[in-house]
Design a protein around this motif. Structure first.
Motif, PDB file in Angstrom:
ATOM      1  N   UNK A   1       0.826  -1.186   0.000  1.00  0.00           N
ATOM      2  CA  UNK A   1       0.000   0.000   0.000  1.00  0.00           C
ATOM      3  C   UNK A   1       0.880   1.262   0.000  1.00  0.00           C
ATOM      4  N   UNK A   2       1.831   1.334   0.911  1.00  0.00           N
ATOM      5  CA  UNK A   2       2.711   2.500   0.982  1.00  0.00           C
ATOM      6  C   UNK A   2       3.648   2.544  -0.218  1.00  0.00           C
ATOM      7  N   UNK A   3       4.061   1.365  -0.696  1.00  0.00           N
ATOM      8  CA  UNK A   3       4.938   1.325  -1.877  1.00  0.00           C
ATOM      9  C   UNK A   3       4.282   1.990  -3.076  1.00  0.00           C
ATOM     10  N   UNK A   4       2.981   1.745  -3.247  1.00  0.00           N
ATOM     11  CA  UNK A   4       2.242   2.348  -4.355  1.00  0.00           C
ATOM     12  C   UNK A   4       2.214   3.865  -4.222  1.00  0.00           C
ATOM     13  N   UNK A   5       1.980   4.343  -3.004  1.00  0.00           N
ATOM     14  CA  UNK A   5       1.963   5.783  -2.753  1.00  0.00           C
ATOM     15  C   UNK A   5       3.331   6.391  -3.046  1.00  0.00           C
ATOM     16  N   UNK A   6       4.378   5.715  -2.613  1.00  0.00           N
ATOM     17  CA  UNK A   6       5.730   6.220  -2.854  1.00  0.00           C
ATOM     18  C   UNK A   6       6.031   6.304  -4.354  1.00  0.00           C
ATOM     19  N   UNK A   7       5.596   5.313  -5.110  1.00  0.00           N
ATOM     20  CA  UNK A   7       5.793   5.332  -6.573  1.00  0.00           C
ATOM     21  C   UNK A   7       5.023   6.481  -7.208  1.00  0.00           C
ATOM     22  N   UNK A   8       3.805   6.724  -6.730  1.00  0.00           N
ATOM     23  CA  UNK A   8       3.005   7.837  -7.252  1.00  0.00           C
ATOM     24  C   UNK A   8       3.664   9.180  -6.948  1.00  0.00           C
ATOM     25  N   UNK A   9       4.195   9.319  -5.739  1.00  0.00           N
ATOM     26  CA  UNK A   9       4.875  10.563  -5.364  1.00  0.00           C
ATOM     27  C   UNK A   9       6.126  10.754  -6.222  1.00  0.00           C
ATOM     28  N   UNK A  10       6.872   9.684  -6.449  1.00  0.00           N
ATOM     29  CA  UNK A  10       8.063   9.769  -7.314  1.00  0.00           C
ATOM     30  C   UNK A  10       7.680  10.196  -8.733  1.00  0.00           C
TER      31      UNK A  10
END
Length: 101
Positions: A1-10
């Motif tokens: 879940x957090x990995x997806x958010x981090x990818x979106x922020x990147x």
């Protein structure tokens, strides 16, 4: 879940970096942006496509240029990022534990 958010922020960070380059160097092409940012051509091309779909840039024969909508977007950007940052800060588990304790 957090990995997806981090990818979106990147990805958002990349889109905004590409937009900033267009604003400061317009017209500018994919090769120059790729060389200056270190992003591969395909990632720059994708960011340009996203920015074009948002009507923030448009293609020209010399490279990408800004649109009439770009200034408004940029002037609203800091406030929107601050709002998102507040939401994310409110999600921290340690802050919830402090409030409950």
């Amino acid at each position: 879940m957090i990995d997806r958010l981090e990818k979106e922020v990147d990805m958002l960070e990349r889109h905004l970096q590409v937009l900033k380059m267009v604003i400061t160097n317009e017209p500018i092409g994919i090769v120059k942006m790729s060389n200056e940012t270190g992003y591969p051509h395909h990632k720059v091309r994708y960011s340009l496509r996203v920015l074009e779909e948002e009507d923030l840039i448009e293609p020209s024969s010399q490279g990408a240029i800004t649109t009439d909508r770009t200034d408004e977007f940029v002037s609203d950007l800091d406030g929107k990022l601050d709002e998102i940052n507040e939401k994310l800060s409110g999600m921290k588990i340690d802050e919830v534990a402090e409030v409950e304790g």
